[in-house]
Enzyme design. Structure first.
Site, PDB file in Angstrom:
ATOM      1  N   ASN A 214       0.868  -1.185   0.000  1.00  0.00           N
ATOM      2  CA  ASN A 214       0.000   0.000   0.000  1.00  0.00           C
ATOM      3  C   ASN A 214       0.901   1.229   0.000  1.00  0.00           C
ATOM      4  OD1 ASN A 214      -1.840   2.008   0.464  1.00  0.00           O
ATOM      5  ND2 ASN A 214      -2.302   1.403   2.578  1.00  0.00           N
ATOM      6  N   TRP A 215       0.969   1.883  -1.147  1.00  0.00           N
ATOM      7  CA  TRP A 215       1.876   3.029  -1.266  1.00  0.00           C
ATOM      8  C   TRP A 215       1.275   4.309  -0.699  1.00  0.00           C
ATOM      9  CZ3 TRP A 215       4.338   2.346  -6.873  1.00  0.00           C
ATOM     10  CH2 TRP A 215       5.146   1.198  -6.858  1.00  0.00           C
ATOM     11  N   LYS A 216       0.017   4.251  -0.326  1.00  0.00           N
ATOM     12  CA  LYS A 216      -0.682   5.420   0.241  1.00  0.00           C
ATOM     13  C   LYS A 216      -0.494   6.639  -0.668  1.00  0.00           C
ATOM     14  CE  LYS A 216       0.123   3.414   4.735  1.00  0.00           C
ATOM     15  NZ  LYS A 216       0.013   3.553   6.170  1.00  0.00           N
TER      16      LYS A 216
ATOM     17  N   HIS B   2      -9.387   0.653   5.077  1.00  0.00           N
ATOM     18  CA  HIS B   2      -8.103   0.891   5.751  1.00  0.00           C
ATOM     19  C   HIS B   2      -8.353   1.812   6.945  1.00  0.00           C
ATOM     20  CE1 HIS B   2      -4.033   2.294   6.526  1.00  0.00           C
ATOM     21  NE2 HIS B   2      -3.610   1.236   5.858  1.00  0.00           N
TER      22      HIS B   2
ATOM     23  N   GLU C 164      -6.889   4.267   8.024  1.00  0.00           N
ATOM     24  CA  GLU C 164      -6.773   5.709   7.740  1.00  0.00           C
ATOM     25  C   GLU C 164      -8.054   6.233   7.090  1.00  0.00           C
ATOM     26  OE1 GLU C 164      -3.095   5.440   5.560  1.00  0.00           O
ATOM     27  OE2 GLU C 164      -2.075   4.874   7.412  1.00  0.00           O
TER      28      GLU C 164
ATOM     29  N   GLU D 297      -5.032  -5.430  10.597  1.00  0.00           N
ATOM     30  CA  GLU D 297      -4.037  -4.379  10.794  1.00  0.00           C
ATOM     31  C   GLU D 297      -4.329  -3.668  12.114  1.00  0.00           C
ATOM     32  OE1 GLU D 297      -2.245  -3.071   6.796  1.00  0.00           O
ATOM     33  OE2 GLU D 297      -4.032  -1.868   7.143  1.00  0.00           O
TER      34      GLU D 297
ATOM     35  N   GLY E 279       2.424   2.050  10.679  1.00  0.00           N
ATOM     36  CA  GLY E 279       3.322   3.193  10.506  1.00  0.00           C
ATOM     37  C   GLY E 279       4.038   3.617  11.776  1.00  0.00           C
TER      38      GLY E 279
ATOM     39  N   SER F 195       3.614  -2.257  10.278  1.00  0.00           N
ATOM     40  CA  SER F 195       5.071  -2.207  10.428  1.00  0.00           C
ATOM     41  C   SER F 195       5.775  -3.499  10.031  1.00  0.00           C
ATOM     42  CB  SER F 195       5.450  -1.789  11.857  1.00  0.00           C
ATOM     43  OG  SER F 195       4.974  -0.486  12.131  1.00  0.00           O
TER      44      SER F 195
ATOM     45  N   GLY G  89       2.876  -1.243   4.241  1.00  0.00           N
ATOM     46  CA  GLY G  89       2.869   0.174   3.906  1.00  0.00           C
ATOM     47  C   GLY G  89       4.276   0.665   3.610  1.00  0.00           C
ATOM     48  N   GLY G  90       4.901   1.291   4.610  1.00  0.00           N
ATOM     49  CA  GLY G  90       6.193   1.953   4.429  1.00  0.00           C
ATOM     50  C   GLY G  90       7.236   1.113   3.709  1.00  0.00           C
TER      51      GLY G  90
END
Ligand code: PEP
Length: 251
Positions: free
Chosen positions: A9-11, A95, A97, A167, A173, A213, A234-235
């Protein structure tokens, strides 16, 4: 049988050139990608058309969100119908977010899941508790309710197209990962809850991804847990080398 999956997930990160650089970077590791792992990338939607090249890597593309409507006067939205017309196979729904910053409710998410499935887009449905909910011992209840309210209305044949991503919000994150034991405990609970709502065959066939993470250092151990079928990353998915390592560790 359920599938091993690693989704990135590159957001809202990367310019187009930077996104293409990550994609090209991944090609360097292509030969090492395990054949039993499905790789999915969810770039900013603006770049979905540019990243069709990912298909040569055997990677599928996902949208990070979609409307619950198919067409119409909904400025700024994109629909599952549009995704399907572009051969986008997956869409992240719910998600944390989106739940937290965009006020997406269980009811709205249920409608988004329905929009995906009526347009032949497979939802990657995200669930997970907040830190305070875990500290209060309510994490199982929270996750069970998210499952019930978001996807348990589906008939069996459609439910089989859903990928679940657990998640824990406190791990997203933050650099704080759930322990292997915490991840396995919750994934086993999710599978059991699905089994009770549907049946064991359905539960055994659903891929349940862990997100929060995940890194090139911890992925192998997390993915070795019996009920963890891969990850939503993600990151670490923004760095080709790290993401490739994570993909390889999911074999
Ligand atoms: C995510 O956004 O889905 C996620 C898991 O992020 P990170 O890997 O950066 O914690």
């Amino acid at each position: 049988m359920r599938q091993r999956i690693v989704a990135g997930n590159w957001k809202m990160n990367k310019t187009l050139n930077e996104a293409v650089d990550v994609a090209v970077g991944l090609t360097q590791f292509q030969d090492e990608f395990p054949t039993n792992v499905k790789v999915i990338i969810a770039p900013p939607s603006l770049y979905l058309a540019n990243l069709e090249m990912m298909e040569t890597l055997n990677c599928s593309l996902a949208s990070q969100n979609c409307s619950h409507h198919d067409y119409g006067a909904f400025t700024g939205e994109i629909s599952a119908a549009m995704l399907h017309a572009m051969s986008i196979e997956y869409c992240i729904v719910g998600h944390s977010e989106r739940r937290q910053y965009f006020g997406e409710t269980d009811h709205m998410l249920q409608m988004k899941v329905d929009a995906c499935l009526r347009n032949k887009v497979n939802p990657i449905f995200c669930i997970g508790e907040q830190l305070a909910e875990r500290q209060a011992g309510k994490h199982f209840e929270v996750v069970a309710n998210q499952l019930k309210n978001g996807i348990f209305h589906l008939p069996q044949d459609l439910f089989a197209h859903v990928i679940v991503a657990y998640e824990p919000v406190w791990a997203i994150g933050t650099g704080v990962t759930a322990t292997n034991a915490q991840a396995e405990e919750m994934h086993a609970f999710i599978r059991q809850t699905i089994s009770s709502a549907y049946n064991k065959d359905i539960a055994d066939g659903i891929s349940i991804l862990y997100g929060g993470s995940v890194s090139a250092i911890n992925s192998a151990e997390l993915f070795a847990c019996p009920n963890v079928d891969g990850g939503l990353v993600g990151g670490a998915s923004l760095k080709a080398k790290d993401f490739a390592h994570i993909i390889i560790s999911a074999a």
